[in-house]
Design an enzyme around this catalytic site. Structure first.
Site, PDB file in Angstrom:
ATOM      1  N   GLY A 186       0.700  -1.345  -0.154  1.00  0.00           N
ATOM      2  CA  GLY A 186       0.003  -0.058   0.157  1.00  0.00           C
ATOM      3  C   GLY A 186       0.840   1.217  -0.027  1.00  0.00           C
TER       4      GLY A 186
ATOM      5  N   ARG B  88       0.898  -4.959  -5.838  1.00  0.00           N
ATOM      6  CA  ARG B  88       1.040  -6.077  -4.850  1.00  0.00           C
ATOM      7  C   ARG B  88       1.233  -7.315  -5.981  1.00  0.00           C
ATOM      8  NH1 ARG B  88      -0.803  -4.588   0.134  1.00  0.00           N
ATOM      9  NH2 ARG B  88      -2.307  -2.790  -0.016  1.00  0.00           N
TER      10      ARG B  88
ATOM     11  N   ASP C 241       5.266  -4.744   6.218  1.00  0.00           N
ATOM     12  CA  ASP C 241       5.916  -6.267   6.349  1.00  0.00           C
ATOM     13  C   ASP C 241       5.888  -7.337   5.373  1.00  0.00           C
ATOM     14  OD1 ASP C 241       3.025  -6.605   6.841  1.00  0.00           O
ATOM     15  OD2 ASP C 241       3.447  -8.348   7.973  1.00  0.00           O
TER      16      ASP C 241
ATOM     17  N   THR D 268       4.114   2.409   5.378  1.00  0.00           N
ATOM     18  CA  THR D 268       2.850   1.958   5.418  1.00  0.00           C
ATOM     19  C   THR D 268       1.943   3.170   6.627  1.00  0.00           C
ATOM     20  OG1 THR D 268       1.324   0.302   6.346  1.00  0.00           O
ATOM     21  CG2 THR D 268       3.790   0.415   7.089  1.00  0.00           C
TER      22      THR D 268
ATOM     23  N   ASP E 182      -0.175   2.312   8.382  1.00  0.00           N
ATOM     24  CA  ASP E 182      -0.907   1.549   9.349  1.00  0.00           C
ATOM     25  C   ASP E 182      -0.062   1.373  10.774  1.00  0.00           C
ATOM     26  OD1 ASP E 182      -2.857   0.622   7.847  1.00  0.00           O
ATOM     27  OD2 ASP E 182      -2.213  -1.292   7.417  1.00  0.00           O
TER      28      ASP E 182
ATOM     29  N   ASP F 150       1.946  -0.871  11.693  1.00  0.00           N
ATOM     30  CA  ASP F 150       1.810  -2.188  12.338  1.00  0.00           C
ATOM     31  C   ASP F 150       3.279  -2.759  12.249  1.00  0.00           C
ATOM     32  OD1 ASP F 150       2.229  -2.156   9.726  1.00  0.00           O
ATOM     33  OD2 ASP F 150       0.821  -3.453   9.100  1.00  0.00           O
TER      34      ASP F 150
ATOM     35  N   ARG G  97      -6.464  -2.757   9.472  1.00  0.00           N
ATOM     36  CA  ARG G  97      -7.052  -4.084   9.291  1.00  0.00           C
ATOM     37  C   ARG G  97      -6.762  -4.963  10.694  1.00  0.00           C
ATOM     38  NH1 ARG G  97      -5.245  -5.871   3.955  1.00  0.00           N
ATOM     39  NH2 ARG G  97      -3.817  -4.243   4.246  1.00  0.00           N
TER      40      ARG G  97
HETATM   41  P1  ATP Z   1       0.787  -2.687   3.693  1.00  0.00           P
HETATM   42  O1  ATP Z   1       1.313  -2.899   5.090  1.00  0.00           O
HETATM   43  O2  ATP Z   1       0.730  -1.460   2.987  1.00  0.00           O
HETATM   44  O3  ATP Z   1      -0.073  -3.504   3.175  1.00  0.00           O
HETATM   45  P2  ATP Z   1       3.029  -4.502   2.433  1.00  0.00           P
HETATM   46  O4  ATP Z   1       4.253  -4.444   2.114  1.00  0.00           O
HETATM   47  O5  ATP Z   1       2.712  -5.395   3.691  1.00  0.00           O
HETATM   48  O6  ATP Z   1       2.184  -3.126   2.664  1.00  0.00           O
HETATM   49  P3  ATP Z   1       1.607  -6.827   0.964  1.00  0.00           P
HETATM   50  O7  ATP Z   1       0.633  -6.848   0.100  1.00  0.00           O
HETATM   51  O8  ATP Z   1       1.440  -7.666   2.296  1.00  0.00           O
HETATM   52  O9  ATP Z   1       1.731  -5.177   1.486  1.00  0.00           O
HETATM   53  O10 ATP Z   1       3.120  -7.272   0.371  1.00  0.00           O
HETATM   54  C1  ATP Z   1       3.444  -6.354  -0.730  1.00  0.00           C
HETATM   55  C2  ATP Z   1       4.274  -7.459  -1.725  1.00  0.00           C
HETATM   56  O11 ATP Z   1       5.491  -7.930  -1.075  1.00  0.00           O
HETATM   57  C3  ATP Z   1       3.309  -8.524  -2.337  1.00  0.00           C
HETATM   58  O12 ATP Z   1       2.445  -8.189  -3.269  1.00  0.00           O
HETATM   59  C4  ATP Z   1       4.414  -9.457  -2.656  1.00  0.00           C
HETATM   60  O13 ATP Z   1       5.010  -9.174  -3.922  1.00  0.00           O
HETATM   61  C5  ATP Z   1       5.592  -9.217  -1.835  1.00  0.00           C
HETATM   62  N1  ATP Z   1       5.331 -10.214  -0.610  1.00  0.00           N
HETATM   63  C6  ATP Z   1       4.489 -10.218   0.350  1.00  0.00           C
HETATM   64  N2  ATP Z   1       4.527 -11.437   1.306  1.00  0.00           N
HETATM   65  C7  ATP Z   1       6.007 -11.856   0.583  1.00  0.00           C
HETATM   66  C8  ATP Z   1       6.628 -13.154   0.761  1.00  0.00           C
HETATM   67  N3  ATP Z   1       6.400 -14.181   1.926  1.00  0.00           N
HETATM   68  N4  ATP Z   1       7.475 -13.703   0.182  1.00  0.00           N
HETATM   69  C9  ATP Z   1       7.871 -12.925  -0.908  1.00  0.00           C
HETATM   70  N5  ATP Z   1       7.296 -11.750  -1.386  1.00  0.00           N
HETATM   71  C10 ATP Z   1       6.218 -11.303  -0.525  1.00  0.00           C
END
Ligand code: ATP
Length: 320
Positions: free
Chosen positions: A11, A72, A103, A126, A128, A130, A172
């Site tokens: 995000g 994503r 994360d 992010t 959040d 979090d 969330r």
């Molecule tokens: P936000 O906190 O805003 O949701 P985020 O980085 O946690 O941000 P995610 O959608 O969980 O958002 O992860 C972003 C991208 O990171 C995923 O679409 C994927 O490409 C990659 N990713 C997430 N988890 C993994 C994993 N376990 N192994 C490899 N790549 C990952």
């Protein structure tokens, strides 16, 4: 290290652009080249990137969003996808990677490090807030300030009509936006995913505030705890007050970053490149007790976020 890559993932969050600027300018300062990768890990897998110069990051420090765009990418969860990402890095001679995201994005960086030995540095971007290892994530302060602006306006009209406003904010799994916006807006009640709510207790608190002379109430709910429309409807049915629901929604993700977020962006971006320059990878940067820190990426992603119960109690004591 002579050439590094940079991407924003997950995000978006206000301050990502300011962090991109700090990474690019610090790298150039140290004589390193930077490739900006578009749309997070998708761009890495599909080889969508551009060389970034000093002027590529002009006039962005004040802008929300991310000029690299974000996405994503499910393919990154697979070994095949990760191999493609690594081969793009190798093709361009990119020796290290800065990942700005949450994360999930850090887990992607961790995979590149653990399975393929690519040095990565994570910058927590992010709204959040979090992530346990850092006191604040990039974008959180701006998001909370956006909520405050809206809650201030709601308070005016709620007061005139002697209503209750149920305001839904993002979060969330983590109630930090609700907690911080709740305390600093003077909301009487917050509803967060970390604590089960008791409608009888909420009604008792509202009744108490009304009998002590209050004309309106603000209840901030996190999206992960309840839905504002359903919550307002339930409250309306159980009381004689006039209740209105407002979902702040995606406005929270946009807007010009606050001073606090721009400062974090400058410090996080600068620290990330300094680490890579010194050949240090597999770390995330953060802030703890007002100091910029770095930590092992595996340790950081395995830490469980703790809810700040002391702040929650503070809200209950001072908002009535
Ligand atoms: P936000 O906190 O805003 O949701 P985020 O980085 O946690 O941000 P995610 O959608 O969980 O958002 O992860 C972003 C991208 O990171 C995923 O679409 C994927 O490409 C990659 N990713 C997430 N988890 C993994 C994993 N376990 N192994 C490899 N790549 C990952």
């Amino acid at each position: 290290m002579k050439r590094i890559g940079l991407l924003t993932s997950g995000g978006d969050a206000p301050g990502m652009n300011a962090a991109i600027r700090a990474v690019v300018r610090t790298a150039i300062y140290f004589g390193m080249e930077v490739y900006g990768i578009e749309r997070g890990y998708s761009g890495l897998i599909e080889d969508k990137m551009m060389s970034m110069e000093m002027r590529s990051v002009s006039d962005i420090v004040q802008r929300g969003g991310t000029l690299l765009r974000t996405a994503r990418c499910l393919e990154m969860l697979t070994t095949e996808g990760q191999k493609k990402a690594v081969s793009t890095l190798e093709k361009h001679g990119i020796e290290g990677l800065v990942v700005i995201g949450g994360d999930g994005s850090f887990r992607g960086a961790k995979a590149l490090t653990e399975s393929f030995g690519i040095p990565t540095i994570g910058i927590p971007g992010t709204i959040d807030n979090d992530l346990q290892y850092t006191d604040y994530t990039l974008g959180f302060d701006t998001a909370v300030n956006t909520c405050l602006e809206i809650i201030n306006k709601l308070r005016d009209t709620m007061n005139s009509h002697e209503r209750i406003s149920v305001v839904e904010v993002m979060g969330r799994h983590c109630g930090d936006i609700a907690l911080y916006a709740g305390i600093t807006s003077g909301a009487e009640i917050i509803v967060v995913p970390e604590i089960a709510y008791d409608m009888d207790d909420i009604i008792m608190r509202i009744n108490r505030s009304r009998s002590s002379g209050k004309h309106s109430n603000i209840i901030v709910v996190a999206e992960g705890a309840t839905n504002s429309e359903a919550f307002a409807k339930q409250l309306q049915e159980l009381t004689t007050y006039s209740v209105r629901a407002t979902n702040i929604g995606h406005v929270q993700r946009g807007g010009s970053p606050t001073m606090a977020d721009r400062m974090l962006a400058a410090q996080f971006g600068n620290k990330a490149v300094r680490l890579l320059k010194d050949g240090i990878g597999n770390r995330v940067v953060g802030i703890h007790n007002n100091e910029i820190i770095d930590m092992d990426i595996i340790e950081a992603v395995s830490m469980k976020k703790h809810f700040n119960y002391e702040l929650y109690e503070t809200l209950q004591m001072i908002s009535m």
